[in-house]
Design an enzyme around this catalytic site. Sequence first.
Site, PDB file in Angstrom:
ATOM      1  N   MET A  83     -58.894  49.213 -33.069  1.00  0.00           N
ATOM      2  CA  MET A  83     -58.710  50.658 -33.244  1.00  0.00           C
ATOM      3  C   MET A  83     -60.034  51.395 -33.411  1.00  0.00           C
ATOM      4  O   MET A  83     -60.188  52.219 -34.303  1.00  0.00           O
ATOM      5  CB  MET A  83     -57.792  50.929 -34.439  1.00  0.00           C
ATOM      6  CG  MET A  83     -56.429  50.297 -34.308  1.00  0.00           C
ATOM      7  SD  MET A  83     -55.619  50.669 -32.739  1.00  0.00           S
ATOM      8  CE  MET A  83     -55.144  52.363 -33.051  1.00  0.00           C
TER       9      MET A  83
ATOM     10  N   HIS B 184     -53.103  47.991 -22.801  1.00  0.00           N
ATOM     11  CA  HIS B 184     -52.558  49.263 -23.279  1.00  0.00           C
ATOM     12  C   HIS B 184     -51.056  49.302 -23.003  1.00  0.00           C
ATOM     13  O   HIS B 184     -50.629  48.962 -21.886  1.00  0.00           O
ATOM     14  CB  HIS B 184     -53.269  50.431 -22.585  1.00  0.00           C
ATOM     15  CG  HIS B 184     -52.795  51.752 -23.087  1.00  0.00           C
ATOM     16  ND1 HIS B 184     -53.192  52.270 -24.301  1.00  0.00           N
ATOM     17  CD2 HIS B 184     -51.908  52.630 -22.562  1.00  0.00           C
ATOM     18  CE1 HIS B 184     -52.577  53.424 -24.500  1.00  0.00           C
ATOM     19  NE2 HIS B 184     -51.799  53.668 -23.468  1.00  0.00           N
TER      20      HIS B 184
ATOM     21  N   SER C  43     -50.431  40.032 -32.546  1.00  0.00           N
ATOM     22  CA  SER C  43     -49.502  39.248 -31.719  1.00  0.00           C
ATOM     23  C   SER C  43     -50.141  38.902 -30.365  1.00  0.00           C
ATOM     24  O   SER C  43     -49.908  37.815 -29.834  1.00  0.00           O
ATOM     25  CB  SER C  43     -48.175  39.981 -31.532  1.00  0.00           C
ATOM     26  OG  SER C  43     -48.322  41.104 -30.702  1.00  0.00           O
TER      27      SER C  43
HETATM   28  C1  GRF Z   1     -50.594  46.356 -28.420  1.00  0.00           C
HETATM   29  O1  GRF Z   1     -49.441  47.099 -28.171  1.00  0.00           O
HETATM   30  C2  GRF Z   1     -51.683  46.722 -27.445  1.00  0.00           C
HETATM   31  O2  GRF Z   1     -51.181  47.127 -26.209  1.00  0.00           O
HETATM   32  C3  GRF Z   1     -52.354  47.879 -28.131  1.00  0.00           C
HETATM   33  O3  GRF Z   1     -52.334  47.535 -29.497  1.00  0.00           O
HETATM   34  C4  GRF Z   1     -51.222  46.703 -29.768  1.00  0.00           C
HETATM   35  C5  GRF Z   1     -51.698  45.507 -30.513  1.00  0.00           C
HETATM   36  O4  GRF Z   1     -50.625  44.718 -30.984  1.00  0.00           O
HETATM   37  N1  GRF Z   1     -53.677  48.087 -27.585  1.00  0.00           N
HETATM   38  P1  GRF Z   1     -50.933  43.302 -31.658  1.00  0.00           P
HETATM   39  O5  GRF Z   1     -51.855  43.551 -32.854  1.00  0.00           O
HETATM   40  O6  GRF Z   1     -51.558  42.421 -30.633  1.00  0.00           O
HETATM   41  O7  GRF Z   1     -49.591  42.777 -32.111  1.00  0.00           O
END
Ligand code: GRF
Length: 192
Positions: free
Chosen positions: A80, A99, A12
């Site tokens: 990740m 974050h 997202s």
């Molecule tokens: C987000 O909440 C970001 O803060 C964290 O990982 C999540 C990623 O969400 N580091 P998306 O894949 O961008 O929806």
Amino acid sequence: MRIAIFASGRGSNFSAIARAIKKGKIPVKLALLVCDKPQAAVIAKAKRAGVKVVLAKTEEEILRALTEHQIDLIALAGFMRILSPGLVQKYKNKIINIHPSLLPAFKGAKAIEDVFNYGVKVTGVTVHFVDELMDHGPIILQAAVKVEENDTPQALEAKIHKLEHKLYPEALRLFAAGRLEVAGRQVKVTNR
Ligand code: GRF
């Protein structure tokens, strides 16, 4: 300036950044999505947006892609995987992360869940430069969110994501405009 987004999941934030770039709000070329998970939903989003996707399993593959595509700025958006100190040094103050908490509180991969379970009344979002330690580098922008008494974990997560989708493009816009000055842990936003 050429940017690569690194993501492993839903994407997202990838979409929010891609949208802001397309609208001309961030003066960069979105050159690359680097993903380490073949099943990640972000891959389809990148393809739909016409962004080149590199599925990388090793850091050598990542480095090769960054060099080949002449990447100047890296935005981690739910990637990740911890980057090696070598890569972080090579792109010092050119790697940005988002974050879902007010750092230094609630580091780690389950921040929103941890925030909810801890019972804090105020949380938020942090955009920061990446250094060798996890969720640690100099802070660029932060914004707060109130945890209401009747919030569910899902409701809190939705509020956090909504804020992320505003804050991350804004931080990247400041970087691309040359308006971020880093001195030690302090990041100044200049008016230039
Ligand atoms: C987000 O909440 C970001 O803060 C964290 O990982 C999540 C990623 O969400 N580091 P998306 O894949 O961008 O929806």
